[in-house]
Design a protein around this motif. Structure first.
Motif, PDB file in Angstrom:
ATOM      1  N   UNK A  92       0.878  -1.234  -0.045  1.00  0.00           N
ATOM      2  CA  UNK A  92      -0.020   0.074  -0.117  1.00  0.00           C
ATOM      3  C   UNK A  92       0.904   1.072  -0.084  1.00  0.00           C
ATOM      4  N   UNK A  93       0.919   1.927  -1.208  1.00  0.00           N
ATOM      5  CA  UNK A  93       1.637   3.417  -1.384  1.00  0.00           C
ATOM      6  C   UNK A  93       0.649   4.249  -0.526  1.00  0.00           C
ATOM      7  N   UNK A  94       0.815   4.501   0.600  1.00  0.00           N
ATOM      8  CA  UNK A  94      -0.080   5.427   1.616  1.00  0.00           C
ATOM      9  C   UNK A  94       0.348   6.755   2.015  1.00  0.00           C
ATOM     10  N   UNK A  95       1.673   6.918   2.099  1.00  0.00           N
ATOM     11  CA  UNK A  95       2.298   8.076   2.762  1.00  0.00           C
ATOM     12  C   UNK A  95       1.832   9.221   2.211  1.00  0.00           C
ATOM     13  N   UNK A  96       1.329  10.437   2.778  1.00  0.00           N
ATOM     14  CA  UNK A  96       0.976  11.678   1.893  1.00  0.00           C
ATOM     15  C   UNK A  96       0.896  12.729   2.973  1.00  0.00           C
ATOM     16  N   UNK A  97       1.083  13.989   2.268  1.00  0.00           N
ATOM     17  CA  UNK A  97       0.747  15.106   3.015  1.00  0.00           C
ATOM     18  C   UNK A  97      -0.046  16.042   2.575  1.00  0.00           C
ATOM     19  N   UNK A  98      -0.845  16.748   3.364  1.00  0.00           N
ATOM     20  CA  UNK A  98      -1.599  17.996   2.656  1.00  0.00           C
ATOM     21  C   UNK A  98      -0.931  19.281   2.817  1.00  0.00           C
ATOM     22  N   UNK A  99      -1.043  20.083   1.991  1.00  0.00           N
ATOM     23  CA  UNK A  99      -0.370  21.383   1.791  1.00  0.00           C
ATOM     24  C   UNK A  99      -1.327  22.368   1.563  1.00  0.00           C
ATOM     25  N   UNK A 100      -1.678  23.321   2.600  1.00  0.00           N
ATOM     26  CA  UNK A 100      -2.701  24.465   2.623  1.00  0.00           C
ATOM     27  C   UNK A 100      -2.084  25.920   2.048  1.00  0.00           C
ATOM     28  N   UNK A 101      -2.697  26.512   1.324  1.00  0.00           N
ATOM     29  CA  UNK A 101      -2.242  27.825   1.074  1.00  0.00           C
ATOM     30  C   UNK A 101      -2.334  28.131  -0.518  1.00  0.00           C
ATOM     31  N   UNK A 211      -1.028  31.899   5.671  1.00  0.00           N
ATOM     32  CA  UNK A 211      -2.467  31.715   5.320  1.00  0.00           C
ATOM     33  C   UNK A 211      -3.088  30.486   5.746  1.00  0.00           C
ATOM     34  N   UNK A 212      -1.967  29.389   5.462  1.00  0.00           N
ATOM     35  CA  UNK A 212      -2.277  27.913   5.285  1.00  0.00           C
ATOM     36  C   UNK A 212      -2.878  27.470   6.568  1.00  0.00           C
ATOM     37  N   UNK A 213      -2.216  28.174   7.859  1.00  0.00           N
ATOM     38  CA  UNK A 213      -2.648  27.656   8.846  1.00  0.00           C
ATOM     39  C   UNK A 213      -4.171  27.859   9.170  1.00  0.00           C
ATOM     40  N   UNK A 214      -4.823  28.810   8.930  1.00  0.00           N
ATOM     41  CA  UNK A 214      -6.157  29.155   9.033  1.00  0.00           C
ATOM     42  C   UNK A 214      -7.016  28.165   8.338  1.00  0.00           C
ATOM     43  N   UNK A 215      -6.526  27.792   6.828  1.00  0.00           N
ATOM     44  CA  UNK A 215      -7.343  26.899   6.175  1.00  0.00           C
ATOM     45  C   UNK A 215      -7.044  25.498   6.753  1.00  0.00           C
ATOM     46  N   UNK A 276     -21.283  27.268  -3.036  1.00  0.00           N
ATOM     47  CA  UNK A 276     -21.579  27.894  -1.918  1.00  0.00           C
ATOM     48  C   UNK A 276     -20.870  27.338  -0.657  1.00  0.00           C
ATOM     49  N   UNK A 277     -20.821  25.819  -0.807  1.00  0.00           N
ATOM     50  CA  UNK A 277     -20.167  25.168   0.044  1.00  0.00           C
ATOM     51  C   UNK A 277     -18.640  25.217   0.259  1.00  0.00           C
ATOM     52  N   UNK A 278     -17.788  25.510  -0.758  1.00  0.00           N
ATOM     53  CA  UNK A 278     -16.523  25.941  -0.798  1.00  0.00           C
ATOM     54  C   UNK A 278     -16.502  27.381  -0.221  1.00  0.00           C
ATOM     55  N   UNK A 279     -17.197  28.285  -0.566  1.00  0.00           N
ATOM     56  CA  UNK A 279     -16.916  29.734  -0.018  1.00  0.00           C
ATOM     57  C   UNK A 279     -17.570  29.687   1.432  1.00  0.00           C
ATOM     58  N   UNK A 280     -18.454  29.103   2.004  1.00  0.00           N
ATOM     59  CA  UNK A 280     -18.741  29.110   3.328  1.00  0.00           C
ATOM     60  C   UNK A 280     -17.383  28.304   3.975  1.00  0.00           C
ATOM     61  N   UNK A 281     -16.831  27.276   3.383  1.00  0.00           N
ATOM     62  CA  UNK A 281     -15.737  26.756   4.159  1.00  0.00           C
ATOM     63  C   UNK A 281     -14.527  27.560   4.261  1.00  0.00           C
ATOM     64  N   UNK A 282     -14.212  28.170   3.256  1.00  0.00           N
ATOM     65  CA  UNK A 282     -13.260  29.286   3.224  1.00  0.00           C
ATOM     66  C   UNK A 282     -13.390  30.638   3.848  1.00  0.00           C
ATOM     67  N   UNK A 283     -14.660  30.759   4.185  1.00  0.00           N
ATOM     68  CA  UNK A 283     -15.032  31.919   4.867  1.00  0.00           C
ATOM     69  C   UNK A 283     -15.201  33.317   3.949  1.00  0.00           C
ATOM     70  N   UNK A 284     -15.580  32.904   2.626  1.00  0.00           N
ATOM     71  CA  UNK A 284     -15.579  33.851   1.776  1.00  0.00           C
ATOM     72  C   UNK A 284     -16.845  34.451   1.546  1.00  0.00           C
ATOM     73  N   UNK A 285     -17.130  35.921   1.654  1.00  0.00           N
ATOM     74  CA  UNK A 285     -18.423  36.548   1.636  1.00  0.00           C
ATOM     75  C   UNK A 285     -18.584  36.921   0.216  1.00  0.00           C
TER      76      UNK A 285
END
Ligand code: NAD
Length: 286
Positions: A92-101, A211-215, A276-285
């Motif tokens: 299983x090639x599983x190792x992975x990281x998320x990167x935000x920003x 900014x990544x820390x907030x997301x 709408x869902x993405x905007x809400x999630x990211x706090x965009x008005x």
């Protein structure tokens, strides 16, 4: 005897990034169904602790430190495992990281790390293990970690999304290559929806833009609130691999929903739109 036991008991499982989250869950499940588990991770203590847990539960496991971003480390792993055990039934090639920003704010080092771990780690896992699997002539399974993100688009996650789209494509081609070669190797695209793991923990975000820390926190809280139980999800995944499925989803309804959106996007050749869902999630008005 369950299907998983009939296919996997007595075989060797090698799992990358198995010191935490989905890798650890799959390692525990592999131990439960009677496999010898090679628990690998870049974090030595985490790998050893999961291997110890499996042994304490009566299973067989050993830990190895492997950094999947280094192709030579995957060669070293394959060589060591085949020298010791003679064959591998499940990789299983599983190792992975998320990167935000935002794409242009992510430093070059973090871009490189994301591509090297999430994409090159999968490719070089396959490159290192498949020749030895083919030479053994035995039936075996390879699972590569894609994501529901393989079928979507998400601002602030470009680095992650691009790797998951690519892993899905790689697994599709690999599946066909096994067909062409009439190889006894089953390829599965593992598609977690959202499972409770540590991937969005604050300490996983070193080197991300400010900014990544907030997301990251937003995603962390969403996962904590709505994520699927890890052990339950890993049972579903192992059963799907044992059934020789190519599509192996922890939450098939999420995969279906993402695919439906993707199909509509392609068939209409639509313009990317912030829903709408993405905007809400990211706090965009508006
Ligand atoms: N959790 C989810 O809902 C979800 C959804 C879709 C896809 N995924 C995928 O599942 C996989 C596992 O993620 P997780 O959620 O369990 O995360 P996690 O952070 O809990 O675990 C990831 C593990 O990978 C290890 N790792 C990091 N860099 C490494 C490297 N260079 N070499 C070897 N190991 C390394 C970490 O030490 C950690 O133990 C990833 O590929 C991720 O993209 C997870």
């Amino acid at each position: 005897m369950t299907l998983e036991e009939s296919k996997f008991a007595g075989g060797v499982a090698v799992i990358t990034g198995a010191g935490s989250g989905i890798g650890a869950g799959l390692a525990r499940r592999a131990g439960e169904v009677g496999m010898t588990v090679v628990v690998t991770d870049i974090n030595a203590a985490a790998a050893e602790s999961v291997a110890e847990e499996i042994r304490a539960a009566g299973g067989k496991a050993e830990a190895m430190v492997v950094d999947v971003s280094q192709p030579a480390e995957l060669d070293r792993l394959a060589e060591a495992v085949f020298a010791k055990h003679g064959s591998v039934r499940l990789l299983v090639n599983n190792a992975g990281i998320e990167t935000l920003g935002f794409a242009w704010e992510i430093p070059a080092e973090r871009w490189e790390a994301t591509l090297n771990i999430n994409l090159h780690g999968v490719i070089h896992g396959v490159r290192a293990f498949v020749p030895r699997m083919l030479a053994s002539g035995e039936e075996c399974w390879i699972g590569n970690l894609a994501s529901v993100g393989s079928f979507g688009m998400m601002p602030t996650q470009s680095a992650y999304m691009v790797t998951k789209h690519a892993v899905q494509s790689f697994s599709e081609c690999l599946y066909l290559e096994m067909e062409l070669k009439k190889a006894p190797i089953h390829v599965a695209s593992i598609i977690p929806g959202m499972m409770k793991t540590n991937i969005f923990n604050a300490d996983r975000g070193a080197g991300e833009p400010v900014d990544g820390a907030g997301y990251r926190k937003t995603m962390h809280d969403m996962m904590a609130a709505y994520g699927m139980d890890l052990a339950e999800g890993c049972k579903v995944i192992m059963a799907g691999i044992a059934a020789n499925n190519f599509w192996v989803s922890s939450q098939p309804e999420m995969t279906q929903q993402m695919l439906a959106g993707r199909i509509a996007f392609f068939s209409e050749q639509a313009t990317p739109t912030l829903n709408e869902q993405t905007k809400q999630l990211l706090g965009v008005a508006d």
